[in-house]
Design a protein around this motif. Sequence first.
Motif, PDB file in Angstrom:
ATOM      1  N   VAL A  82     -21.835  56.901 223.785  1.00 40.68           N
ATOM      2  CA  VAL A  82     -21.009  57.974 223.163  1.00 40.68           C
ATOM      3  C   VAL A  82     -21.241  59.583 223.835  1.00 40.68           C
ATOM      4  O   VAL A  82     -20.565  60.268 223.383  1.00 40.68           O
ATOM      5  N   ALA A  83     -22.246  59.670 224.894  1.00 43.43           N
ATOM      6  CA  ALA A  83     -22.522  60.745 225.409  1.00 43.43           C
ATOM      7  C   ALA A  83     -23.042  60.702 226.831  1.00 43.43           C
ATOM      8  O   ALA A  83     -23.332  59.861 227.200  1.00 43.43           O
ATOM      9  N   PHE A 119     -15.208  60.695 229.526  1.00 43.43           N
ATOM     10  CA  PHE A 119     -14.554  60.538 228.192  1.00 43.43           C
ATOM     11  C   PHE A 119     -13.427  60.910 227.768  1.00 43.43           C
ATOM     12  O   PHE A 119     -12.657  60.802 226.727  1.00 43.43           O
ATOM     13  N   GLN A 176     -10.450  64.711 224.573  1.00 45.22           N
ATOM     14  CA  GLN A 176     -10.734  64.271 223.221  1.00 45.22           C
ATOM     15  C   GLN A 176     -12.084  64.331 222.834  1.00 45.22           C
ATOM     16  O   GLN A 176     -12.464  64.514 221.697  1.00 45.22           O
ATOM     17  N   HIS A 177     -13.002  64.059 223.925  1.00 44.41           N
ATOM     18  CA  HIS A 177     -14.358  63.745 223.465  1.00 44.41           C
ATOM     19  C   HIS A 177     -15.196  64.945 224.327  1.00 44.41           C
ATOM     20  O   HIS A 177     -15.980  64.429 225.358  1.00 44.41           O
ATOM     21  N   ASP A 178     -15.108  66.042 223.957  1.00 43.67           N
ATOM     22  CA  ASP A 178     -15.623  67.205 224.814  1.00 43.67           C
ATOM     23  C   ASP A 178     -17.311  67.201 224.531  1.00 43.67           C
ATOM     24  O   ASP A 178     -17.742  66.224 224.068  1.00 43.67           O
ATOM     25  N   SER A 180     -18.449  67.199 220.911  1.00 45.54           N
ATOM     26  CA  SER A 180     -18.101  65.857 220.231  1.00 45.54           C
ATOM     27  C   SER A 180     -19.068  64.883 220.682  1.00 45.54           C
ATOM     28  O   SER A 180     -19.474  64.117 220.009  1.00 45.54           O
ATOM     29  N   GLN A 181     -19.418  64.962 221.911  1.00 43.31           N
ATOM     30  CA  GLN A 181     -20.730  64.116 222.489  1.00 43.31           C
ATOM     31  C   GLN A 181     -21.769  64.356 221.730  1.00 43.31           C
ATOM     32  O   GLN A 181     -22.436  63.325 221.466  1.00 43.31           O
ATOM     33  N   SER A 228     -21.730  63.087 218.327  1.00 39.00           N
ATOM     34  CA  SER A 228     -21.776  61.602 218.146  1.00 39.00           C
ATOM     35  C   SER A 228     -23.233  60.990 218.434  1.00 39.00           C
ATOM     36  O   SER A 228     -23.383  59.903 218.087  1.00 39.00           O
TER      37      SER A 228
END
Length: 472
Positions: free
Chosen positions: A33-34, A192, A195-197, A200-201, A204
Motif C-alpha cells: 500500500v505504500a 502506484f 490516484q494513490h499519491d 493516500s499511501q 493506507s
Amino acid sequence: MDNKLGLSSLTAIVIGSMIGAGVFSLPQNMAAVASPAAVMIGWTITGVGMIFLALSFQKLAFHRPHVDSGVFGYAKEGFGDFVGFCSAWGYWLSAMLANVSYLVIVFSTLGMLFDTPETIIFGQGNTWVSVLGASCLLWMVHALVLRGVQTAALINMVTTYAKLVPLVIFVLCALFAFSWDTFTLDFTGLHFGEQHDLLSQVKSTMLVTVWVFIGIEGAVVVSGRARNRKDIGRATILGLLTALSIYVFVTLLSMGVIKPTELAHYQNPSMAKVLTHILGPWGQYIISIGLLISVCGAFLSWTVLASEAPYLCAKEKMFPARYGKLNNAGSPVKPLTLTNVCIQVSLIAVMFAGSTYDTLLIIASEMILVPYFLVGAFVLKIAIVEKNRGSLLAIGAGATAYGIWLLYASGLNYLLLSAILYVPGLYFYIQAKREQGINPFEGKEKLGACALSVVALLAVGLMSQGMLSVSL
C-alpha cells in the motif's frame, strides 16, 4: 501467594500483546500500500501518536488512580455509562477478533511449511483441519487461564522473550543485506499511479500500523492486578519503545533487501520469505518457528485481556452482574467462556466464508479506534476542566488529534461496518441496567443509541446492495 503483577510481568504483557502475528507480515502489508517515503512518514505519525497515547495512559494512572477498569473505565469516567460501555464492547470485540486472527495465522504458517500444490491441509488457516486444530488450542488456553491470570502472565513472559530472538536475528541479517539503491529505487511510489499519491499511501498504512500496536494498553487493562501503580505507566512506555523500534527496522530494512514492488506480492508471513532470500531455506524455518512462538504468546495475552473486559464492565455495572465473579484462582469464568465461545463461532464462520488473516486484521483494527480516541479525549477534558495548561493539555490534544486522524484515515467504509458490530452489545447493557432497576437510556444516551442503530441499519442496507464490503 502474591497474585499481583510486577514491572517485568506488566511490560511482558504489553510487548506480548503488541508483538504477535502482525510484525511477521509487516513487510508485505506495507509494501502493498505504500512506498518507502510513505512508510517513513506513516511510522513517524504513528510513533508520535502512540507516544501521546502511551503518555495519556501514564497521566490517567496518576490523575485518576481510582479507575482500575482499563481503557473503558476512563471512557465511563469521562463521558458516562453508555459511552463507557461502547468503548468496552469495541475493545472486547477487537480483542476477540485479534485472537481469531492469531489462530488463523498459526495454521496458515503450518500450511506454508507443509502444504503442497497437490495436497492442501492447512491452507490459509481456514480449512476444516485448521479450524479443528485451532479449536483444540483455544480450549487448552481456556483451561490454562482458568488456573489463574498470574500463571498465564508467567508463561507469557517466557514466550515474549523467546519471540524476540528471531526478530533480532532478522534485523541483524537484514542490516547486512540492506541495499540503499534498492531502498530508493522508487522512493515515492510512482508505480502506484496518480490516484494513490503520497498522502493516500500514508493513509493506507494507518490501519496496518494501528493493528501492530493494539495491546499498548495491556498494562492498563490489568491495572487492578498491578503490584505498584507506577509500574503501569512505566510498562506501557517500555513496551511501546521496544515494539516501535522493531517495527521500523523490520519494515524499512525489508524494503532495502527486496524491491517493494516484488515484496508487495510475497505470501504472508512475508518476513519468512525475506529471510529466506538472505539465508536460504533456513530463513523460512527460523521465522516460522518465531511466529508460532510469538502468536501463541500473544494469543495467551489477548485471552487474558479479552476476558478482563466483560469482568471489569460487570464491576462497573455496565455488564450483567454474573460476569463479575471470579473462581478460586482469580479468573473470570463467565467472561472467559463468553469470549472463547465467540472465538469458536468465528473460527467456524472463517472456514465457511473463506476469510483470511488480513480480513480479520481490518475489522479488529477498526473496532479499537473509538476506545483509543476516547482515552485522548478524556485527558484533554481533564486538562480543560482543571485548567491545566502544561504537559497534560499537550498530551491530551496530541492523543485526541491522533485519534481523529485514525478515524479519518480508516475511511467511512470501515466505520459503517463497525457500527453493525456495536449493536449486539446493547443487549448486555440493557440487561445490566434492568438488573439495577435503571432506565438503560436517558437523555443524550437515548439519542446516541438511536443514532448507532440507524447507522447500523444503513450499513446493513449498503451491504445488501453490494455497496459496502470488507476488503484490503
